[in-house]
Write a protein that holds these residues in place. Structure first.
Motif, short mmCIF file in Angstrom:
data_model
loop_
_atom_site.label_atom_id
_atom_site.label_comp_id
_atom_site.label_asym_id
_atom_site.label_seq_id
_atom_site.Cartn_x
_atom_site.Cartn_y
_atom_site.Cartn_z
N SER A 147 42.11 -31.90 60.41
CA SER A 147 40.77 -31.53 59.96
C SER A 147 40.17 -30.46 60.88
CB SER A 147 39.88 -32.79 59.95
OG SER A 147 38.58 -32.47 59.53
N PRO A 148 39.90 -29.26 60.36
CA PRO A 148 40.16 -28.76 59.01
C PRO A 148 41.65 -28.84 58.66
CG PRO A 148 38.72 -27.25 60.20
CD PRO A 148 39.18 -28.26 61.18
N ASN B 29 39.74 -27.47 54.14
CA ASN B 29 38.49 -28.26 54.26
C ASN B 29 38.52 -29.20 55.46
OD1 ASN B 29 40.54 -29.72 52.57
ND2 ASN B 29 39.05 -31.37 52.78
N SER B 30 37.33 -29.59 55.92
CA SER B 30 37.21 -30.64 56.93
C SER B 30 37.11 -31.98 56.23
CB SER B 30 35.94 -30.43 57.77
OG SER B 30 36.02 -29.20 58.44
N PHE C 127 36.76 -22.64 63.89
CA PHE C 127 36.27 -21.89 62.72
C PHE C 127 35.36 -22.75 61.85
CE2 PHE C 127 40.57 -20.22 63.67
CZ PHE C 127 40.21 -18.93 64.00
N SER C 128 35.17 -23.99 62.26
CA SER C 128 34.50 -24.96 61.40
C SER C 128 33.04 -25.14 61.76
CB SER C 128 35.22 -26.31 61.52
OG SER C 128 34.50 -27.30 60.83
N PRO D 32 36.87 -24.09 49.07
CA PRO D 32 36.00 -23.96 50.24
C PRO D 32 36.83 -24.12 51.51
CG PRO D 32 35.23 -25.73 48.77
CD PRO D 32 36.54 -25.25 48.24
N THR D 33 36.48 -23.39 52.57
CA THR D 33 37.29 -23.44 53.78
C THR D 33 36.45 -23.53 55.05
OG1 THR D 33 38.99 -22.29 55.08
CG2 THR D 33 37.43 -20.91 53.88
N ASP D 34 36.97 -24.26 56.00
CA ASP D 34 36.39 -24.36 57.34
C ASP D 34 37.34 -23.76 58.37
OD1 ASP D 34 33.89 -25.42 57.46
OD2 ASP D 34 34.54 -27.51 57.41
N ALA D 35 38.36 -23.02 57.87
CA ALA D 35 39.40 -22.51 58.76
C ALA D 35 39.48 -20.99 58.65
CB ALA D 35 40.74 -23.15 58.39
N ASN D 36 40.47 -20.38 59.29
CA ASN D 36 40.61 -18.92 59.22
C ASN D 36 41.58 -18.51 58.11
OD1 ASN D 36 42.91 -19.87 60.49
ND2 ASN D 36 43.16 -18.05 61.74
#
Ligand SMILES: *Cc1c(COP(=O)(O)O)cnc(C)c1O
Length: 366
Positions: A167-168, A174-175, A201-202, A303-307
């Motif tokens: 997580s992410p 996603n987280s 990145f989150s 949706p993203t929480d990463a690079n």
């Protein structure tokens, strides 16, 4: 039962301390091990007037003729300052991959124990389980790529030693929901490993600040992504003093080489550059997402929480090959569970993202 949020939380504070006795989880052969004592462990002195004739090194100085610090004290101290975690709660590995392998070897009995992973996720958990002859129990992610708490707890048994939560998550981006993760840490009767390779990145907070609350929690991070040092191979493990002690007894004495330690120290002291790079990647990520949404053969931009961004296209194999012909390499994840026709795209520089967007636009209608 169908609402997984209704899972009984057990008695949290006493509950988790009560069921988790680390010694029950350490493999028998490891319990009795003493760490190999290297020359640099037996005598620690940094007085430059000392004459070191204890390690059969070549005496002519060239910067790397001496063995590196086996405990990486300088580097751990700096990380301790940056992350607000005590040095005794940190172990370093030759990439997260080594950290994860040490965790397997400490806690999983080959041909007997199992681990739980939540596909689609990072491929190394499976590779390491296979190398260590450890059974894999898979519980697919559910709606919005979130863990299915009830199913995970039901699938686990007395031999389930590790639960991997990325997580992410890679490749979905996603987280994981905080409440779900907390329920898992409190109720899984083994060690929960949260892989936070992409945490910088989150928008979500790292679990590091809650390390002290959970004796069965391991958090792993890396210098490979946000910190821009994939080439030096440095993975970080944060856990209770007891867990770190166990991992320290089995780690190779000089697992972090001198060049890696020096370079990590140099780069980490210029953290303002890293911050500005992360901010730039985050800004670029938003622009890229907007552009990806305008491409007619991209059906979903997750949706993203990463690079990176996971996108669902009309035909992943076709689009992957078209991009290769245009000189752009992305990751085709179409064969991963829940990822049919999905491509994973890393956020690059502004120029790289512009070229990608142009290539995708030119591919429309073909
Ligand atoms: C990239 C990545 C890592 C990093 O591994 P290193 O061995 O430290 O380079 C770890 N976990 C996940 C999920 C990753 O995607």
């Amino acid at each position: 039962m169908n609402n997984e949020n209704s899972f009984p939380l057990g008695k949290m504070s006493e509950g988790q301390k009560g069921f988790f006795e680390l010694n029950d989880f350490v493999r028998n052969n490891i319990k009795s091990l003493k760490p190999y004592s290297s020359a640099r462990d037996e005598f620690k002195g940094s007085d430059s007037n000392l004459i070191f004739l204890d390690a059969n090194e070549n005496p002519f100085e060239n910067g790397v003729n001496r063995y590196p610090d086996p405990q990486q004290i300088k580097l751990k101290s700096l990380l301790s300052e940056i992350k607000g975690v005590s040095v005794k709660n940190i172990l370093l590995g030759n990439g997260s991959d080594e950290v994860l392998d040490l965790i397997f070897r400490a806690f999983c009995e080959p041909n007997k124990d199992n681990i739980i992973i939540l596909p689609p996720t990072y491929g190394m958990y499976k590779v390491l389980a296979n190398i260590n002859a450890v059974e894999i129990i898979k519980v697919q992610l559910g709606k919005n790529f979130q863990p299915q708490v009830q199913q995970i707890l039901t699938a686990s048994n007395g031999n389930s030693k590790l639960l991997f939560l990325c997580s992410p998550n890679n490749p979905t981006g996603n987280s994981f929901n905080k409440g779900k993760v907390e329920t898992l840490i409190n109720n899984f009767k083994g060690i929960v490993v949260i892989d936070e390779a992409y945490i910088d990145f989150s928008k979500e907070e790292s679990w590091l600040c809650r390390l002290n609350e959970f004796s069965n929690l391991i958090v792993t991070q890396t210098l490979s992504k946000a910190y821009g040092m994939a080439g030096i191979r440095l993975g970080i493990c944060y856990a209770s003093t007891e867990i770190i002690k166990v991992l320290n007894t089995i780690k190779p004495p000089y697992n972090i080489n001198e060049l890696t330690q020096q370079r990590a120290l140099d780069q980490l002291t210029i953290s303002n550059i890293i911050n500005s790079q992360v901010n730039s990647i985050l800004k670029e990520r938003e622009i890229l997402i907007k552009n990806l949404k305008s491409i007619d053969f991209i059906n979903t931009v997750h949706p993203t929480d990463a690079n990176f961004v996971l996108v669902k296209v009309d035909d992943a194999n076709k689009r992957y090959n078209q991009l290769i012909k245009k000189g752009i390499v992305v990751r085709n994840r179409t064969n991963q569970p829940l990822c049919k026709n999905c491509l994973r795209i890393t956020v690059g520089t502004e120029e790289e993202n512009r070229k990608l967007t142009k290539a995708l636009k030119d591919m429309q209608g073909f």
